[in-house]
Design a protein around this motif. Structure first.
Motif, PDB file in Angstrom:
ATOM      1  N   ARG A 227      -1.706   3.595  -3.850  1.00  0.00           N
ATOM      2  CA  ARG A 227      -0.819   2.573  -4.404  1.00  0.00           C
ATOM      3  C   ARG A 227      -0.657   1.407  -3.447  1.00  0.00           C
ATOM      4  O   ARG A 227      -0.534   0.252  -3.874  1.00  0.00           O
ATOM      5  N   ALA A 228      -0.658   1.688  -2.160  1.00  0.00           N
ATOM      6  CA  ALA A 228      -0.551   0.613  -1.178  1.00  0.00           C
ATOM      7  C   ALA A 228      -1.751  -0.316  -1.240  1.00  0.00           C
ATOM      8  O   ALA A 228      -1.617  -1.543  -1.131  1.00  0.00           O
ATOM      9  N   VAL A 229      -2.932   0.255  -1.444  1.00  0.00           N
ATOM     10  CA  VAL A 229      -4.140  -0.568  -1.563  1.00  0.00           C
ATOM     11  C   VAL A 229      -4.052  -1.471  -2.788  1.00  0.00           C
ATOM     12  O   VAL A 229      -4.368  -2.669  -2.734  1.00  0.00           O
ATOM     13  N   LEU A 230      -3.634  -0.909  -3.921  1.00  0.00           N
ATOM     14  CA  LEU A 230      -3.502  -1.712  -5.134  1.00  0.00           C
ATOM     15  C   LEU A 230      -2.457  -2.812  -4.964  1.00  0.00           C
ATOM     16  O   LEU A 230      -2.666  -3.963  -5.379  1.00  0.00           O
ATOM     17  N   SER A 231      -1.322  -2.480  -4.367  1.00  0.00           N
ATOM     18  CA  SER A 231      -0.265  -3.475  -4.171  1.00  0.00           C
ATOM     19  C   SER A 231      -0.718  -4.577  -3.223  1.00  0.00           C
ATOM     20  O   SER A 231      -0.488  -5.765  -3.482  1.00  0.00           O
ATOM     21  N   ALA A 232      -1.360  -4.191  -2.127  1.00  0.00           N
ATOM     22  CA  ALA A 232      -1.833  -5.190  -1.163  1.00  0.00           C
ATOM     23  C   ALA A 232      -2.904  -6.083  -1.779  1.00  0.00           C
ATOM     24  O   ALA A 232      -2.915  -7.301  -1.556  1.00  0.00           O
ATOM     25  N   ALA A 233      -3.807  -5.493  -2.566  1.00  0.00           N
ATOM     26  CA  ALA A 233      -4.838  -6.293  -3.225  1.00  0.00           C
ATOM     27  C   ALA A 233      -4.224  -7.247  -4.238  1.00  0.00           C
ATOM     28  O   ALA A 233      -4.662  -8.396  -4.372  1.00  0.00           O
TER      29      ALA A 233
END
Length: 300
Positions: A227-233
């Motif tokens: 989820r952190a990757v999706l949010s950061a992207a």
């Protein structure tokens, strides 16, 4: 199933039968996990991404400011093609892996530590549980993406800002997941017996409660990282990422700013595939780990 034997004194090490039982459960879980091909493939892909992130300087040069070949499709000279300024997309994706993995690990670690501490405190001290539950429910009901955009825009785009913003909106989900498991453990007989042996809540929480919720925390780490990757992207795609470092979201953002998202398909394909691999691998890994911990697997 009998409860594990308790230590004979505060601070004493676990007895041998309890330690052996824990080792046997871990061994059964690992054997069950190894029989799941999707789990092993997901683990291998995640480890590969970590290796790429650590060895990025050895795999590809840092993307140049510009290049002579503008919007060249994938070929021998440029495996992933070039962007609107002639920069090599392959180098951008490789160096973007480093930034994306850093954000995922740092944000998930902060969210897991804070969320787990809040969860076990609320489960053990029932007077605080009601207040913590209200705070968690209120936080989960908030529109996360608009608030993340607002905070990132006010504070300013940077890697630290993205990590803290993502972690700030990830810990409530961790708290809710760990809390449900911790509430079950607190009501078990061996925890009640531990209360008779010592008056130190810290000792009971660290020696009995935290080890019991560790498997849930492991799953939370993987899910929170994806989820952190999706949010950061998403933040980087909206122009709120760190402009001084490459990330998968920044590649998509610059493709959109150049108006080349449709004409140059490779600009969106390769960073999107990288995001998909990380998120899908993390999701399948958590599912495989949960299946391996299932008591039905331990009986086989």
């Amino acid at each position: 199933m009998t409860a594990p034997l308790l230590p004979t004194a505060e601070g004493a090490p676990l007895t041998e039968p309890a330690a052996v039982g824990s080792e046997r459960a871990s061994a059964h879980t690992w054997r069950a996990f190894r029989r799941d091909p999707l789990g092993m493939i997901s683990l291998a892909l995640l480890l590969l991404l970590v290796v790429v992130a650590l060895a990025a300087p050895l795999i590809a040069p840092y993307p140049a400011s510009y290049g002579p070949d503008v919007l060249r499709p994938p070929g021998a000279g440029h495996w992933f093609g070039t962007d609107a300024l002639g920069r090599d997309v392959y180098s951008e994706v490789i160096w973007g892996t480093q930034q994306s993995v850093l954000v995922a690990v740092a944000a998930s670690v902060i969210a897991i530590i804070f969320g787990t501490i809040i969860a076990v405190i609320g489960a053990y001290f029932r007077r605080l549980d009601g207040i913590i539950s209200v705070i968690v429910d209120m936080t989960l009901s908030l529109p996360v993406l608009p608030l993340m955009i607002l905070i990132a825009a006010l504070v300013g785009p940077s890697t630290t800002t993205i990590i803290l913003v993502v972690a700030a909106f990830s810990w409530p989900e961790v708290t809710r997941l760990v809390r449900s498991q911790a509430l079950t453990v607190v009501g078990l007989p061996y925890v009640d017996a531990a209360r008779l042996m010592t008056t130190s809540p810290f000792w009971i929480i660290t020696r009995h409660l935290l080890p019991a919720v560790t498997p849930v925390v492991v799953v939370s780490v993987v899910v929170t990282a994806s989820r952190a990757v999706l949010s950061a992207a998403g933040l980087a795609f909206l122009g709120l990422g760190d402009p001084t470092t490459w990330s998968w979201g920044r590649i998509l953002y610059e493709a959109q700013q150049a108006g080349a998202m449709v004409s140059a398909w490779w600009l969106t394909l390769f960073p999107s595939i990288a995001i998909l691999i990380l998120v899908l691998s993390a999701t399948l890994l958590s599912i495989a780990y949960n299946d391996a911990r299932n008591p039905r697997h331990l009986k086989r």
